[in-house]
Design a protein around this motif. Sequence first.
Motif, mmCIF file in Angstrom:
data_model
loop_
_atom_site.group_PDB
_atom_site.id
_atom_site.type_symbol
_atom_site.label_atom_id
_atom_site.label_comp_id
_atom_site.label_asym_id
_atom_site.label_seq_id
_atom_site.Cartn_x
_atom_site.Cartn_y
_atom_site.Cartn_z
ATOM 1 N N ASP A 1 0.809 -1.217 0.000
ATOM 2 C CA ASP A 1 0.000 0.000 0.000
ATOM 3 C C ASP A 1 0.846 1.273 0.000
ATOM 4 O O ASP A 1 0.309 2.372 0.131
ATOM 5 C CB ASP A 1 -0.941 0.015 1.212
ATOM 6 C CG ASP A 1 -0.185 -0.069 2.531
ATOM 7 O OD1 ASP A 1 1.029 -0.365 2.498
ATOM 8 O OD2 ASP A 1 -0.802 0.163 3.585
ATOM 9 N N ALA A 2 2.161 1.139 -0.133
ATOM 10 C CA ALA A 2 3.029 2.320 -0.136
ATOM 11 C C ALA A 2 2.987 3.005 -1.497
ATOM 12 O O ALA A 2 2.764 2.367 -2.530
ATOM 13 C CB ALA A 2 4.459 1.917 0.204
ATOM 14 N N GLY A 3 3.219 4.314 -1.513
ATOM 15 C CA GLY A 3 3.363 5.042 -2.767
ATOM 16 C C GLY A 3 4.803 4.973 -3.251
ATOM 17 O O GLY A 3 5.721 4.729 -2.453
ATOM 18 N N PHE A 4 5.012 5.207 -4.551
ATOM 19 C CA PHE A 4 6.378 5.101 -5.056
ATOM 20 C C PHE A 4 7.291 6.144 -4.417
ATOM 21 O O PHE A 4 8.474 5.874 -4.179
ATOM 22 C CB PHE A 4 6.418 5.257 -6.579
ATOM 23 C CG PHE A 4 7.823 5.144 -7.118
ATOM 24 C CD1 PHE A 4 8.421 3.904 -7.248
ATOM 25 C CD2 PHE A 4 8.564 6.277 -7.440
ATOM 26 C CE1 PHE A 4 9.731 3.789 -7.701
ATOM 27 C CE2 PHE A 4 9.867 6.171 -7.887
ATOM 28 C CZ PHE A 4 10.451 4.921 -8.020
ATOM 29 N N ASP B 1 7.297 7.098 -1.416
ATOM 30 C CA ASP B 1 7.754 6.519 -0.150
ATOM 31 C C ASP B 1 8.902 5.544 -0.395
ATOM 32 O O ASP B 1 9.892 5.525 0.348
ATOM 33 C CB ASP B 1 6.607 5.791 0.550
ATOM 34 C CG ASP B 1 5.489 6.723 0.963
ATOM 35 O OD1 ASP B 1 5.787 7.877 1.329
ATOM 36 O OD2 ASP B 1 4.313 6.314 0.907
ATOM 37 N N GLU C 1 3.191 9.458 -13.271
ATOM 38 C CA GLU C 1 2.441 9.693 -12.031
ATOM 39 C C GLU C 1 3.244 9.148 -10.844
ATOM 40 O O GLU C 1 2.913 8.098 -10.287
ATOM 41 C CB GLU C 1 1.066 9.011 -12.111
ATOM 42 C CG GLU C 1 0.099 9.479 -11.048
ATOM 43 C CD GLU C 1 -1.279 8.863 -11.218
ATOM 44 O OE1 GLU C 1 -2.131 9.095 -10.350
ATOM 45 O OE2 GLU C 1 -1.497 8.148 -12.224
ATOM 46 N N GLY D 1 3.386 9.933 -7.795
ATOM 47 C CA GLY D 1 2.714 9.865 -6.514
ATOM 48 C C GLY D 1 1.758 8.710 -6.372
ATOM 49 O O GLY D 1 1.140 8.531 -5.317
ATOM 50 N N ALA D 2 1.618 7.901 -7.418
ATOM 51 C CA ALA D 2 0.664 6.782 -7.387
ATOM 52 C C ALA D 2 1.137 5.701 -6.438
ATOM 53 O O ALA D 2 2.327 5.592 -6.119
ATOM 54 C CB ALA D 2 0.484 6.211 -8.786
ATOM 55 N N ARG D 3 0.192 4.867 -6.006
ATOM 56 C CA ARG D 3 0.524 3.735 -5.153
ATOM 57 C C ARG D 3 1.367 2.733 -5.909
ATOM 58 O O ARG D 3 1.149 2.501 -7.093
ATOM 59 C CB ARG D 3 -0.748 3.037 -4.669
ATOM 60 C CG ARG D 3 -1.190 3.475 -3.301
ATOM 61 C CD ARG D 3 -2.349 2.669 -2.801
ATOM 62 N NE ARG D 3 -2.526 1.361 -3.464
ATOM 63 C CZ ARG D 3 -3.347 0.441 -3.013
ATOM 64 N NH1 ARG D 3 -4.042 0.643 -1.940
ATOM 65 N NH2 ARG D 3 -3.486 -0.692 -3.649
ATOM 66 N N ALA D 4 2.327 2.128 -5.229
ATOM 67 C CA ALA D 4 3.201 1.141 -5.859
ATOM 68 C C ALA D 4 2.547 -0.227 -5.820
ATOM 69 O O ALA D 4 3.073 -1.176 -5.247
ATOM 70 C CB ALA D 4 4.544 1.113 -5.152
#
Length: 230
Positions: free
Chosen positions: A100-103, A105, A224, A226-229
């Motif tokens: 559930d982490a974003g890229f 992060d 993008e 900021g999208a979720r990884a």
Amino acid sequence: PLREPPTDRPRPAVLGDAGRRLDFRVDAGTGAALRALSRREGATAFMTLLAAWQLLLARYAGTDDVVVGTPIAGRNRLETEGLIGFFVNTLALRGRVERDAGFLDLLRRARETTLGAYQHQEVPYEKLVEELGVERSLAHAPLFQAMLPVQNNRRARLRLGGAGVEPLETGTVAAKFDVTLLLSEEGEAGLDGSLEYATALWEPATVARMMEHFATLLAGIAAEPGARAA
């Protein structure tokens, strides 16, 4: 413990070094966007590519814990600039890739991990393996099975008097690890890359599909970040 993507063949007791190389290229637009992202986040292009490579490996292997090796020049002192010799060491960079982490992060974590490793880069890789008590095996390398070298030095054309010098392909590839992702960036152009892989484990079609997924991943990060990884 050994963490690996599903292979096409069972891992042999002695892996050997027979390998192949698949060349690919990341277009200039994606390369420029990744460099811009790195600058905004106070990171290097290597850190961004490391985070992306760790993410791909984590998804293939179905794990949130990935270790990637990388070589480091070992010339961090002015006194060594004029010396001839082999100073290269190997760093083991561990990444946690939560679903559930974003890229961004993952990138910030890769930055922290890389900077921390640079502070201790003079610790020999062999000493680290010894201190951790890693069980040695002829079937795989200790600590990590995936490598990431990134070359960002401009390649000058070498001349010896009136003689020119150019590299020649030998036609043989030795796979030192399961997979080695080699990337080279030239100024603001795209990224040239190749994947060296152990033929005892992988079929060419599987490796080609993996690099297609990597190219798609990089394009998605560039568009993008900021999208979720996921």
